[in-house]
Design a protein around this motif. Structure first.
Motif, mmCIF file in Angstrom:
data_model
loop_
_atom_site.group_PDB
_atom_site.id
_atom_site.type_symbol
_atom_site.label_atom_id
_atom_site.label_comp_id
_atom_site.label_asym_id
_atom_site.label_seq_id
_atom_site.Cartn_x
_atom_site.Cartn_y
_atom_site.Cartn_z
ATOM 1 N N ASP A 1 20.498 35.764 2.837
ATOM 2 C CA ASP A 1 20.805 36.973 3.605
ATOM 3 C C ASP A 1 22.305 37.192 3.718
ATOM 4 O O ASP A 1 23.095 36.242 3.668
ATOM 5 N N ARG A 2 22.668 38.445 3.906
ATOM 6 C CA ARG A 2 24.043 38.822 4.198
ATOM 7 C C ARG A 2 24.038 39.694 5.445
ATOM 8 O O ARG A 2 23.013 40.288 5.775
ATOM 9 N N PRO A 3 25.147 39.801 6.157
ATOM 10 C CA PRO A 3 25.168 40.652 7.349
ATOM 11 C C PRO A 3 24.724 42.077 7.031
ATOM 12 O O PRO A 3 25.042 42.624 5.965
ATOM 13 N N ALA A 4 23.988 42.668 7.977
ATOM 14 C CA ALA A 4 23.475 44.027 7.781
ATOM 15 C C ALA A 4 24.572 45.074 7.909
ATOM 16 O O ALA A 4 24.396 46.219 7.472
ATOM 17 N N GLY A 5 25.694 44.738 8.498
ATOM 18 C CA GLY A 5 26.799 45.666 8.669
ATOM 19 C C GLY A 5 27.934 44.983 9.401
ATOM 20 O O GLY A 5 27.855 43.785 9.728
ATOM 21 N N PRO A 6 29.019 45.713 9.687
ATOM 22 C CA PRO A 6 30.185 45.095 10.345
ATOM 23 C C PRO A 6 29.852 44.399 11.655
ATOM 24 O O PRO A 6 30.420 43.350 11.965
ATOM 25 N N TRP B 1 27.652 35.988 12.766
ATOM 26 C CA TRP B 1 27.025 34.688 12.448
ATOM 27 C C TRP B 1 27.612 34.030 11.203
ATOM 28 O O TRP B 1 27.151 32.969 10.787
ATOM 29 N N LEU B 2 28.651 34.632 10.639
ATOM 30 C CA LEU B 2 29.354 34.016 9.512
ATOM 31 C C LEU B 2 30.682 33.432 9.982
ATOM 32 O O LEU B 2 31.357 34.021 10.827
ATOM 33 N N PRO B 3 31.095 32.282 9.407
ATOM 34 C CA PRO B 3 32.405 31.722 9.769
ATOM 35 C C PRO B 3 33.539 32.617 9.265
ATOM 36 O O PRO B 3 33.365 33.392 8.312
ATOM 37 N N ALA B 4 34.682 32.486 9.897
ATOM 38 C CA ALA B 4 35.821 33.354 9.568
ATOM 39 C C ALA B 4 36.228 33.219 8.108
ATOM 40 O O ALA B 4 36.589 34.209 7.465
ATOM 41 N N GLY C 1 34.556 35.571 5.782
ATOM 42 C CA GLY C 1 34.623 36.991 6.112
ATOM 43 C C GLY C 1 33.874 37.368 7.372
ATOM 44 O O GLY C 1 33.739 38.560 7.676
ATOM 45 N N GLY C 2 33.403 36.372 8.122
ATOM 46 C CA GLY C 2 32.690 36.646 9.360
ATOM 47 C C GLY C 2 33.627 36.801 10.533
ATOM 48 O O GLY C 2 34.844 36.606 10.428
ATOM 49 N N THR C 3 33.046 37.144 11.678
ATOM 50 C CA THR C 3 33.845 37.331 12.890
ATOM 51 C C THR C 3 33.660 36.196 13.898
ATOM 52 O O THR C 3 34.074 36.328 15.044
#
Length: 260
Positions: free
Chosen positions: A226-231, A236-239, A242-244
């Motif tokens: 899975d990948r994030p559904a949007g910004p 839930w992704l590490p920085a 590219g996560g927040t």
């Protein structure tokens, strides 16, 4: 509360009947099916089918004991996790944790918990440890404590590194519970055991354990379907991917603030 604490610290009968663990596993199966949660285990053959084992897992969610323990199921093993004593004195979770023969950790009297873990290993059990001690807000492997290595050394048990990934999307520190979220993939990656021996440097072995845990986690994060559904879903992704999520430094500052 005193009665609950006394109940939580009763000696555990590892050779007694398993009345609670199998129904809990069955309930987890039902939840997985109902919510479309998929748990993929890679490297299950690294968990020995008999004898003492120390499982050392990273920690990204409040559900990690379910998923890390799932990694031992192909070897037909039940994992006795070490968890903070407060979980054992809670009126709902306490009876379940005690019934599954998990091991309470009194952070003011850690040696007693260590001795109980060694007793479990001597009885041929699988003992699960989260060496980071608390959930990693950064979703990377924090600095880890040497307890898992010292247990393996003292018991001559293989030390098996584990990485879990995906559970943070369901329930993690600082986020609302989303236990009814559907179709969340969970990855459980299990690595080749370490075999630290008495006389080895426990700190050096701990550094190696952390490296292996991070390597497994890196691979799980790369393989995650899975990948994030949007910004707004990048939390839930590490920085570094590219996560927040907070950086490791920001996460350490948050943890320090929470203890004051």
């Amino acid at each position: 509360m005193a009665d609950q604490k006394a109940e939580a610290t009763k000696p555990i009968a590892y050779d007694g009947p398993e009345r609670v663990y199998p129904p809990v596993i069955a309930a987890a199966h039902v939840w997985f099916r109902a919510m479309g949660v998929t748990v993929t285990v890679d490297g299950a053959h690294h968990v020995p089918r008999t004898g003492p084992v120390v499982l050392a897992s990273n920690h990204v969610s409040y559900l990690d004991f379910i998923f890390a323990g799932w990694g031992a199921r192909p070897s037909k093993r039940l994992t006795r996790f070490m968890a903070k004593e407060a979980v054992f004195t809670h009126k709902i979770s306490g009876p379940l944790m005690r019934g599954m023969k998990h091991i309470p950790v009194d952070r003011d009297a850690g040696m007693g918990s260590f001795r109980e873990a060694l007793r479990a290993l001597k009885a041929g059990e699988v003992v699960g440890v989260f060496p980071e001690a608390t959930i990693s807000r950064s979703f990377t492997v924090k600095e880890i404590k040497s307890g898992a290595v010292r247990m393996a050394m003292a018991s001559k048990a293989p030390l098996v590194p584990v990485a879990v990934w995906g559970g943070q999307r369901l329930w993690t520190k600082g986020r609302p519970r989303r236990l009814l979220q559907r179709k969340v993939p969970i990855l459980v990656y299990i690595g080749e055991p370490l075999t630290p021996q008495r006389g080895d440097d426990p700190e050096a072995a701990t550094v190696e354990l952390r490296r292996r845990m991070q390597d497994l986690l890196d691979r799980a994060q790369r393989d995650y379907p899975d990948r994030p559904a949007g910004p707004d879903d990048r939390w839930w992704l590490p920085a570094h991917l590219g996560g927040t999520a907070p950086t490791p430094e920001e996460a350490a500052a948050l943890d320090a603030a929470a203890t004051h």
